[in-house]
Design a protein around this motif. Structure first.
Motif, PDB file in Angstrom:
ATOM      1  N   TYR A   1       0.812  -1.210   0.000  1.00 16.67           N
ATOM      2  CA  TYR A   1       0.000   0.000   0.000  1.00 16.67           C
ATOM      3  C   TYR A   1       0.847   1.262   0.000  1.00 16.67           C
ATOM      4  O   TYR A   1       1.926   1.310   0.591  1.00 16.67           O
ATOM      5  N   THR A   2       0.330   2.306  -0.626  1.00 16.85           N
ATOM      6  CA  THR A   2       0.821   3.651  -0.362  1.00 16.85           C
ATOM      7  C   THR A   2       0.133   4.129   0.902  1.00 16.85           C
ATOM      8  O   THR A   2      -1.099   4.088   0.991  1.00 16.85           O
TER       9      THR A   2
ATOM     10  N   ARG B   1       5.051   2.151  -1.601  1.00 17.50           N
ATOM     11  CA  ARG B   1       5.554   0.840  -1.182  1.00 17.50           C
ATOM     12  C   ARG B   1       7.058   0.721  -1.422  1.00 17.50           C
ATOM     13  O   ARG B   1       7.716  -0.069  -0.757  1.00 17.50           O
ATOM     14  N   SER B   2       7.592   1.536  -2.329  1.00 18.32           N
ATOM     15  CA  SER B   2       9.034   1.525  -2.569  1.00 18.32           C
ATOM     16  C   SER B   2       9.788   2.478  -1.658  1.00 18.32           C
ATOM     17  O   SER B   2      11.017   2.524  -1.701  1.00 18.32           O
ATOM     18  N   GLY B   3       9.055   3.251  -0.867  1.00 19.52           N
ATOM     19  CA  GLY B   3       9.708   4.157   0.066  1.00 19.52           C
ATOM     20  C   GLY B   3       9.817   5.602  -0.394  1.00 19.52           C
ATOM     21  O   GLY B   3      10.363   6.438   0.331  1.00 19.52           O
TER      22      GLY B   3
ATOM     23  N   ARG C   1       7.972   4.069   7.311  1.00 19.97           N
ATOM     24  CA  ARG C   1       7.164   2.861   7.470  1.00 19.97           C
ATOM     25  C   ARG C   1       8.040   1.697   7.892  1.00 19.97           C
ATOM     26  O   ARG C   1       9.223   1.638   7.543  1.00 19.97           O
ATOM     27  N   ASP C   2       7.434   0.771   8.617  1.00 19.52           N
ATOM     28  CA  ASP C   2       8.089  -0.452   9.019  1.00 19.52           C
ATOM     29  C   ASP C   2       7.187  -1.595   8.560  1.00 19.52           C
ATOM     30  O   ASP C   2       6.182  -1.901   9.218  1.00 19.52           O
TER      31      ASP C   2
ATOM     32  N   VAL D   1       3.031   2.665   9.985  1.00 21.60           N
ATOM     33  CA  VAL D   1       3.560   3.883   9.388  1.00 21.60           C
ATOM     34  C   VAL D   1       3.631   4.948  10.478  1.00 21.60           C
ATOM     35  O   VAL D   1       2.790   4.980  11.377  1.00 21.60           O
ATOM     36  N   TYR D   2       4.653   5.784  10.398  1.00 16.76           N
ATOM     37  CA  TYR D   2       4.905   6.795  11.408  1.00 16.76           C
ATOM     38  C   TYR D   2       4.914   8.191  10.780  1.00 16.76           C
ATOM     39  O   TYR D   2       5.219   8.352   9.595  1.00 16.76           O
TER      40      TYR D   2
END
Length: 116
Positions: A32-33, A53-55, A71-72, A78-79
């Motif tokens: 997910y985004t 999803r790729s960061g 994200r972790d 997600v933070y």
């Protein structure tokens, strides 16, 4: 449906910091985004930050240099690290999951109040 649970909101003085967390249910989180939105009283909901999803990340101009989204995927979380907070950052902050199907899921929101 993806269940999203936000935490970490509260009252902070101007110049202070908070870290918001959003835990997601299910096994598709890594695809997910993820985004953080906010809505102040009488205002429309606006995008604060998003991470693909790729960061890859993007931010609203008003928070660039002050907020960091991360994200972790191992924790389905997600933070949003918020530094140098201003009174105008006061709002309800919502976590969003944008799935590959195009469907969006939302958390219940967490209140952030920046005030002395």
């Amino acid at each position: 449906q993806v269940q999203l649970v936000e935490s970490g909101g509260g009252l902070v003085q101007p110049g202070g910091s908070l870290r918001l967390s959003c835990a997601a249910s299910g096994s598709g989180f890594r695809l997910y985004t993820m985004g953080w939105y906010r809505q102040a009283p009488g205002e429309q909901r606006e995008l604060v930050a998003a991470i693909t999803r790729s960061g890859s990340t993007n931010y609203a101009d008003s928070v660039k240099g002050r907020f960091t989204i991360s994200r972790d995927n191992a924790k389905n979380t997600v933070y949003l690290q918020m530094n140098s907070l201003k009174p105008e950052d006061t709002a309800v902050y919502y976590c969003n999951a944008h799935r590959l199907s195009g469907y969006d899921d939302w958390g219940q929101g967490t209140q952030v109040t920046v005030s002395s």
